[in-house]
Design a protein around this motif. Structure first.
Motif, PDB file in Angstrom:
ATOM      1  N   ASN A  11       0.842  -1.189   0.000  1.00 56.41           N
ATOM      2  CA  ASN A  11       0.000   0.000   0.000  1.00 56.41           C
ATOM      3  C   ASN A  11       0.883   1.247   0.000  1.00 56.41           C
ATOM      4  O   ASN A  11       1.884   1.300   0.699  1.00 56.41           O
ATOM      5  N   ASP A  12       0.493   2.248  -0.780  1.00 56.87           N
ATOM      6  CA  ASP A  12       1.295   3.465  -0.824  1.00 56.87           C
ATOM      7  C   ASP A  12       0.723   4.583   0.041  1.00 56.87           C
ATOM      8  O   ASP A  12       1.268   5.690   0.086  1.00 56.87           O
ATOM      9  N   MET A  47       6.944  -0.090   3.740  1.00 56.94           N
ATOM     10  CA  MET A  47       5.650  -0.119   3.055  1.00 56.94           C
ATOM     11  C   MET A  47       5.711  -0.924   1.765  1.00 56.94           C
ATOM     12  O   MET A  47       4.752  -1.609   1.403  1.00 56.94           O
ATOM     13  N   THR A  48       6.848  -0.868   1.071  1.00 57.47           N
ATOM     14  CA  THR A  48       6.975  -1.603  -0.196  1.00 57.47           C
ATOM     15  C   THR A  48       7.412  -3.049   0.007  1.00 57.47           C
ATOM     16  O   THR A  48       7.327  -3.854  -0.925  1.00 57.47           O
ATOM     17  N   GLY A  49       7.925  -3.373   1.203  1.00 59.14           N
ATOM     18  CA  GLY A  49       8.426  -4.717   1.445  1.00 59.14           C
ATOM     19  C   GLY A  49       9.914  -4.861   1.212  1.00 59.14           C
ATOM     20  O   GLY A  49      10.468  -5.955   1.361  1.00 59.14           O
ATOM     21  N   THR A  50      10.601  -3.764   0.858  1.00 55.94           N
ATOM     22  CA  THR A  50      12.057  -3.821   0.697  1.00 55.94           C
ATOM     23  C   THR A  50      12.715  -4.201   2.016  1.00 55.94           C
ATOM     24  O   THR A  50      13.663  -4.988   2.056  1.00 55.94           O
ATOM     25  N   LEU A  51      12.219  -3.633   3.108  1.00 55.47           N
ATOM     26  CA  LEU A  51      12.655  -4.017   4.447  1.00 55.47           C
ATOM     27  C   LEU A  51      11.575  -4.877   5.093  1.00 55.47           C
ATOM     28  O   LEU A  51      10.378  -4.637   4.876  1.00 55.47           O
ATOM     29  N   PRO A  52      11.957  -5.846   5.906  1.00 60.60           N
ATOM     30  CA  PRO A  52      10.961  -6.694   6.556  1.00 60.60           C
ATOM     31  C   PRO A  52      10.052  -5.877   7.470  1.00 60.60           C
ATOM     32  O   PRO A  52      10.520  -5.045   8.252  1.00 60.60           O
TER      33      PRO A  52
END
Length: 362
Positions: A11-12, A47-52
């Motif tokens: 979600n952005d 938020m993007t999932g780049t970091l857990p």
């Protein structure tokens, strides 16, 4: 209470609500009223999932506030104390802590993914990195609340909690930069500016800031960069400043394969590349086996600036009081909670000269 909720990874936009609750504090915990929270690129990465990160959850990890209550066994803090909040608080007992590598303590990290501290009715919500500073109140393990003097503005203290400790710590703790050194810094956001200030504090005499956004170049120079260039100008700048030998240190604050590789290519033989930026798990960087041994260069990871959070928070404040570390000038905008999503959009756009935006809770 008000809190910014991420319902699903990807979600952005955050759901800005006023019906979130938090329980506690329990034994060994502290309840804090958040007064200021920086908007960090790691929040976007969560938020993007780049970091857990866990969803649903409350985002935000760079905050400062006032202690409301302490749980049983907490004797170093009391209601009314002003604190910053660390997302890597040391337990003091695990092998990493015993070795003195407090920034690598994983005890709290595990708790962050197993303990839901917020609720909406019966629905449990996690806090990003075990915090969730985009909320008016939160409960954290006592070591995560680091006491600061009451005369330190909350907005100033919030910056230290993540970006400043990460950037300045990468210079002083990870790289151990010596006076007279030369350095190149990739990325001129909040952490990059902190790296530049750390280099100035350490006595580096050549500090090259690299960013494709030219609007950030004058900002970088204002905080201590001696030169500011775009990526396509780096090779010529290296030739002019080092006779093509390369810089002593390269700091990658982007976390991308291209910038990490560029850092390697532009440090001298025997120099060091410090990886500060949070990259993707599947982003791969290539090196040949021959160049790794032949050039004697070092690649150093720097998690949270290799910080000892109590020691280094105090050090950052001493630098600030001495006029050596400009924290107040790093605050580009103070925004209200209701404008949080607009602030995230500004950070996501990345085209201006914004260093740090701070959400203030009145």
């Amino acid at each position: 209470m008000r809190a910014a909720v991420l319902h699903e990874i990807g979600n952005d936009k955050l759901d800005l609500r006023d019906d979130v609750t938090v329980a506690g504090p329990g034994p060994g915990e502290v309840r804090v009223r958040v007064r200021a929270s920086g908007i960090c690129h790691s929040d976007l990465s969560a938020m993007t999932g780049t970091l857990p990160a866990m969803a649903p959850g409350v985002v935000g990890h760079e905050g400062a506030g006032e202690v409301l209550a302490v749980g049983e066994g907490v004797d170093h803090l009391q209601p009314g104390d002003h604190v910053t909040m660390s997302f890597v608080p040391p337990c003091g007992h695990c092998p990493d802590c015993v070795r003195g590598e407090l920034n690598l303590c994983a005890v709290h990290v595990v708790e962050a993914f197993t303990t839901a501290r917020f609720r909406i009715g019966d629905q449990q919500l996690f806090g990003f990195s075990g915090l969730g500073t985009f909320a008016e109140e939160l409960v954290v393990p006592a070591p995560a609340a680091v006491k600061v003097d009451a005369d330190v503005p909350f907005e100033t203290a919030a910056l230290i909690a993540c970006g400043v400790l990460t950037g300045v710590g990468a210079v002083l703790n990870t790289a151990k930069v010596e006076p007279g050194s030369t350095a190149i810094v990739y990325g001129c956001g909040g952490v990059g500016i902190s790296v530049i200030q750390g280099l100035r504090i350490a006595g580096a005499t050549t500090i090259v800031a690299v960013d494709p956004v030219t609007a950030k170049h004058d900002v970088a120079k204002r905080f201590g960069a001696t030169h500011a260039v775009t990526p396509d100008q780096v090779e010529e700048t290296k030739h002019q400043l080092t006779a093509s030998q390369g810089f002593d240190h390269a700091f990658d604050v982007v976390g991308a394969p291209a910038t990490i590789r560029a850092g390697w290519d532009h440090v001298r033989r025997g120099g060091a590349v410090v990886v500060v930026g949070a990259g993707k798990a599947d982003a791969m960087v290539e090196f040949s086996a021959q160049e790794l041994f032949l050039h004697d260069k070092k690649i150093l990871g720097s998690l949270y600036g290799s910080a000892h959070v109590e020691r280094d928070t105090a050090a950052m404040l001493r630098f600030w009081r001495a006029g050596m570390l400009d924290l107040d000038g790093m605050i580009s905008r103070r925004i209200a909670f209701d404008d949080l999503n607009a602030g995230l959009d500004t950070l996501r756009d990345g085209s201006g000269d914004v260093i740090r935006q701070v959400v203030t809770f009145e």
